[in-house]
Design an enzyme around this catalytic site. Structure first.
Site: not given
Ligand code: NDP
Length: 272
Positions: A67, A128, A154, A239
């Site tokens: 993306k 997030g 974070t 979702g």
């Molecule tokens: P990114 O990798 O960009 O961001 C991940 C986020 O999750 C960050 O804020 C990260 O925090 C946090 N995170 C990851 N692991 C953990 C954990 N174990 N505990 C707490 N926080 C955590 O991912 P995306 O934003 O692209 O995607 C996020 C979710 O949204 C995915 O599961 C994706 O499948 C879903 N999604 C669904 C869509 C739909 O159409 N239904 C469309 C787009 C996304 P930190 O900053 O601390 O690393």
């Protein structure tokens, strides 16, 4: 007549439900088009897009992990894609590669139309601060909520995200998970924690009767986040509705007609 071609580009891509959804929309609206899965090599997103353009494709959806690459490659960005810093929909027209982002509008449509929850004057907790949260922010703000609290593992990332929307500073706040205090109408899990069967460690008091808790993740079973929120009294949603709605918004951009989503969402749920 030539049949218009579309696809969804990702890696991996075999699991994508988008072809089914777009096939249903095409049938429902009587449009002649094809929509397939397109696996791009991890280092070959740009080459893949160039090939699609050369082959006469009219557009493509973009999913994990491309993306951000799509936002860089686009020759023009819609304002909401600019704000999101990410693109999930490409439109190939007049020699341009136009980038847009329908994820956030899809989320809002699912909450407002499908769940029947207005966001006006509501308090929203956004968990997030990654790509999905960033894409959701402007469409959520457009619904005129009273406040959006962005909570992230974070903290600095959440602060940076809020800082990028400084024009809306009066309606944005930032928090760590543990420090979030209750009183929300809607809680949105935009972390990928559910992938690891993890729940962001927010106090259970953020959930409760009358709270809508939505996880952007979807799958056969309710996510651990949904189970946790439901146990503490919230109404839960996965979702899948967001996915179906973002596809409808992309279909609208490409074809000029927004398909009816209810029956398609119901069929997808039944198929599991
Ligand atoms: P990114 O990798 O960009 O961001 C991940 C986020 O999750 C960050 O804020 C990260 O925090 C946090 N995170 C990851 N692991 C953990 C954990 N174990 N505990 C707490 N926080 C955590 O991912 P995306 O934003 O692209 O995607 C996020 C979710 O949204 C995915 O599961 C994706 O499948 C879903 N999604 C669904 C869509 C739909 O159409 N239904 C469309 C787009 C996304 P930190 O900053 O601390 O690393």
């Amino acid at each position: 007549p030539v049949t218009d071609k579309y696809c969804v580009i990702g890696n991996p891509i075999a699991h994508s439900k988008s072809p089914q959804i777009h096939a249903a929309y095409a049938q429902q609206t009587g449009q002649e088009l094809t929509y397939e899965r397109c696996l791009a090599p991890l280092d070959g997103f740009e080459a893949t897009v160039r090939r699609l353009v050369a082959e006469g494709y009219r557009g493509a959806n973009v999913t994990v992990p491309f993306k951000l690459d799509a936002a860089r490659l686009a020759t023009r960005l819609a304002p909401r894609a600019q704000a999101a810093g990410a693109v999930n929909t490409l439109i190939f027209e007049h020699g341009e590669i136009v980038g847009d982002n329908t994820d956030g509008p899809g989320l809002v449509a699912d909450i407002v139309r499908n769940a029947g929850v207005s966001l006006a004057d509501k308090r929203i907790l956004l968990l997030g601060a990654g790509g999905a949260a960033r894409g959701a922010l402007l469409p959520l703000l457009t619904e005129n909520p009273r406040q959006i609290v962005i909570a992230n593992r974070t903290l600095a990332t959440a602060e940076r995200l809020a800082g990028d929307f400084a024009a809306h500073a009066d309606r944005l706040a930032v928090s760590g998970f543990a420090d979030v205090e209750g009183g929300f109408d809607v809680v949105i899990n935009a972390t990928s924690a559910s992938l690891a069967a993890d729940v962001p460690p927010v106090p259970p008091s953020v959930f409760g009767p009358g709270v809508l808790a939505l996880d952007m993740m979807y799958g056969k079973e309710p996510t651990v986040f949904m189970a946790f929120a439901a146990r503490h009294g919230a109404t839960v949603r996965d979702g899948l509705g967001m996915l179906v709605e973002q596809a409808a918004e992309a279909f609208l951009l490409w074809r000029g007609v927004r398909p009816e989503t209810n029956a398609v969402l119901a069929a997808m749920r039944q198929a599991g």
